[in-house]
Design an enzyme around this catalytic site. Structure first.
Site, mmCIF file in Angstrom:
data_model
loop_
_atom_site.group_PDB
_atom_site.id
_atom_site.type_symbol
_atom_site.label_atom_id
_atom_site.label_comp_id
_atom_site.label_asym_id
_atom_site.label_seq_id
_atom_site.Cartn_x
_atom_site.Cartn_y
_atom_site.Cartn_z
ATOM 1 N N ASP A 151 86.966 77.315 28.868
ATOM 2 C CA ASP A 151 86.364 78.331 28.002
ATOM 3 C C ASP A 151 86.413 79.674 28.724
ATOM 4 O O ASP A 151 86.034 79.759 29.900
ATOM 5 C CB ASP A 151 84.879 77.965 27.792
ATOM 6 C CG ASP A 151 84.474 78.006 26.338
ATOM 7 O OD1 ASP A 151 85.272 78.448 25.502
ATOM 8 O OD2 ASP A 151 83.345 77.557 26.051
ATOM 9 N N GLU A 185 82.797 75.555 14.329
ATOM 10 C CA GLU A 185 81.451 75.097 14.710
ATOM 11 C C GLU A 185 80.408 75.459 13.651
ATOM 12 O O GLU A 185 80.319 76.613 13.208
ATOM 13 C CB GLU A 185 81.056 75.726 16.063
ATOM 14 C CG GLU A 185 79.654 75.306 16.518
ATOM 15 C CD GLU A 185 79.342 75.603 17.969
ATOM 16 O OE1 GLU A 185 80.253 76.044 18.708
ATOM 17 O OE2 GLU A 185 78.186 75.387 18.364
ATOM 18 N N GLU A 220 86.478 82.849 21.735
ATOM 19 C CA GLU A 220 85.630 82.779 20.542
ATOM 20 C C GLU A 220 85.901 83.951 19.603
ATOM 21 O O GLU A 220 86.267 85.028 20.045
ATOM 22 C CB GLU A 220 84.139 82.794 20.950
ATOM 23 C CG GLU A 220 83.702 81.509 21.609
ATOM 24 C CD GLU A 220 82.191 81.431 21.822
ATOM 25 O OE1 GLU A 220 81.446 82.314 21.361
ATOM 26 O OE2 GLU A 220 81.757 80.450 22.457
ATOM 27 N N ASP A 243 81.462 76.845 28.096
ATOM 28 C CA ASP A 243 80.396 77.686 28.649
ATOM 29 C C ASP A 243 79.027 77.186 28.180
ATOM 30 O O ASP A 243 77.995 77.735 28.566
ATOM 31 C CB ASP A 243 80.619 79.177 28.346
ATOM 32 C CG ASP A 243 80.668 79.487 26.861
ATOM 33 O OD1 ASP A 243 80.499 78.560 26.044
ATOM 34 O OD2 ASP A 243 80.873 80.674 26.514
ATOM 35 N N SER A 244 79.018 76.108 27.381
ATOM 36 C CA SER A 244 77.759 75.398 27.098
ATOM 37 C C SER A 244 77.128 74.934 28.409
ATOM 38 O O SER A 244 75.928 74.652 28.460
ATOM 39 C CB SER A 244 78.017 74.191 26.185
ATOM 40 O OG SER A 244 79.099 73.428 26.682
ATOM 41 N N LYS A 301 90.188 78.826 25.966
ATOM 42 C CA LYS A 301 89.614 78.992 24.616
ATOM 43 C C LYS A 301 88.917 80.353 24.524
ATOM 44 O O LYS A 301 88.236 80.753 25.478
ATOM 45 C CB LYS A 301 88.612 77.871 24.311
ATOM 46 C CG LYS A 301 87.921 78.034 22.958
ATOM 47 C CD LYS A 301 87.175 76.786 22.527
ATOM 48 C CE LYS A 301 85.787 76.637 23.085
ATOM 49 N NZ LYS A 301 84.845 77.727 22.771
HETATM 50 O O1 KIV Z 1 81.008 75.733 25.170
HETATM 51 C C1 KIV Z 1 81.184 74.722 24.482
HETATM 52 O O2 KIV Z 1 80.837 73.594 24.851
HETATM 53 C C2 KIV Z 1 81.845 74.881 23.182
HETATM 54 C C3 KIV Z 1 81.851 73.706 22.263
HETATM 55 C C4 KIV Z 1 80.533 73.565 21.616
HETATM 56 C C5 KIV Z 1 82.957 73.797 21.278
HETATM 57 O O3 KIV Z 1 82.336 75.937 22.885
#
Ligand code: KIV
Length: 298
Positions: free
Chosen positions: A96, A195, A128, A57-58, A126
């Site tokens: 994510d 992280e 968080e 989600d970056s 994934k």
């Molecule tokens: O969203 C993302 O790119 C991430 C990475 C920084 C691990 O969660």
């Protein structure tokens, strides 16, 4: 067919088998993960021999120009996961779960994880944080979907953490972080992203956990590393964290190429003969003859 990469214990021509990650940790071989958001980047990461691709989600920040990852929607991740999965054959593609897509209930979390796998072709998802995410991770794993955890700086809840800054810097917070990681492992997570935490803390977590740790800004002793595509390739004009190493300056290369294109168009140097379509000589002659004879309709 490509040759068998000697670093893998088992070999199939398709996807990297998930248990291989555990094997890599056991053998002390590093796991390589990178983010990607479309088919060409999925293909390039695969060609470079990357093990894991995270559709992070970056994207909200590095692709879509937002201030944080919070507004990213499930549909955005779903589309990007479809694109990346089309490009990447060998690496496992991890989608994510964006903020708001798994917090409400186990049912919501399972439903959205199923969409990412079924419609997005994700191999895993994934989530968080520890806390309530532990139960969500357990529920998704029980539904048959591999889950990666993420502790330390968790951008979806950066406000609660006091911003985008290093975590686990007091003894208490460091212990809490490792407890969260252990709980995620007990819930069935196959790997944990750590992280922005001191290297000592990431090292201790890596020792305490049976599953692999993937570090970002967590020192050299995690079982693998992950970087964000745009950060590591210099394709992002925003602020990159200090833990990023730039392996290319793609942004500069693009500005240079576009500048040369613009000047060629303005000077008439582009397009050249080789960029244009020809017509058979006879047809061209007839066409030009016809154009002279046929009066223009007004
Ligand atoms: O969203 C993302 O790119 C991430 C990475 C920084 C691990 O969660």
């Amino acid at each position: 067919m490509t040759d068998k990469p000697s670093r893998y214990a088992s070999w199939t021509t398709g996807k990297l088998p998930l248990p291989e990650l555990q094997e890599l940790k056991r053998r002390g071989e590093k796991i390589v993960m990178v983010t990607a958001y479309d088919a060409p980047s999925g293909r390039l990461a695969d060609a470079a021999g990357v093990d894991l691709i995270l559709v992070g989600d970056s994207s909200g920040m590095v692709v879509h120009g937002r201030e944080s990852t919070v507004p990213v929607t499930l549909d955005e991740i779903l589309f990007m996961t479809q694109w990346v999965s089309r490009g990447a054959s060998r690496p496992l593609v991890i989608a994510d779960m964006p903020f708001g897509s798994y917090e409400i209930s186990d049912e919501q979390a399972i439903g959205n994880a199923v969409r990412l796998v079924k419609e997005g072709s994700a191999d895993a998802v994934k989530v968080e944080r520890g806390g309530t995410s532990v139960a969500r991770a357990r529920a998704i794993v029980a539904a048959g979907i591999p889950v990666m955890g993420h502790v330390g700086l968790t951008p979806q809840t950066a406000t609660v953490l006091g911003g985008f800054k290093a975590q686990g810097r007091t003894a208490d917070r460091a212990r809490q972080l490792i407890d969260d990681a252990l709980e995620l492992e007990a819930a069935g997570c196959f790997a944990i992203v750590i992280e922005a935490v001191p290297a000592t803390v990431a090292r201790a977590a890596t020792k305490a956990l049976t599953v692999p740790t993937i570090g970002i800004g967590a020192g050299a002793d995690t079982d693998g590393q992950v970087l964000v595509w745009h950060d590591m390739l210099g394709y992002y004009e925003g602020h990159s964290p200090r833990f990023v190493k730039r392996y290319a300056e793609i942004g500069d290369a693009i500005v240079d190429a576009l500048g040369r294109y613009a000047s060629d168009v303005r000077s008439g140097a582009f397009p050249e003969e080789q960029h244009t379509y020809a017509m058979p000589e006879e047809e061209r002659a007839q066409f030009q003859e016809g154009s002279r004879e046929t009066p223009r309709v007004r």
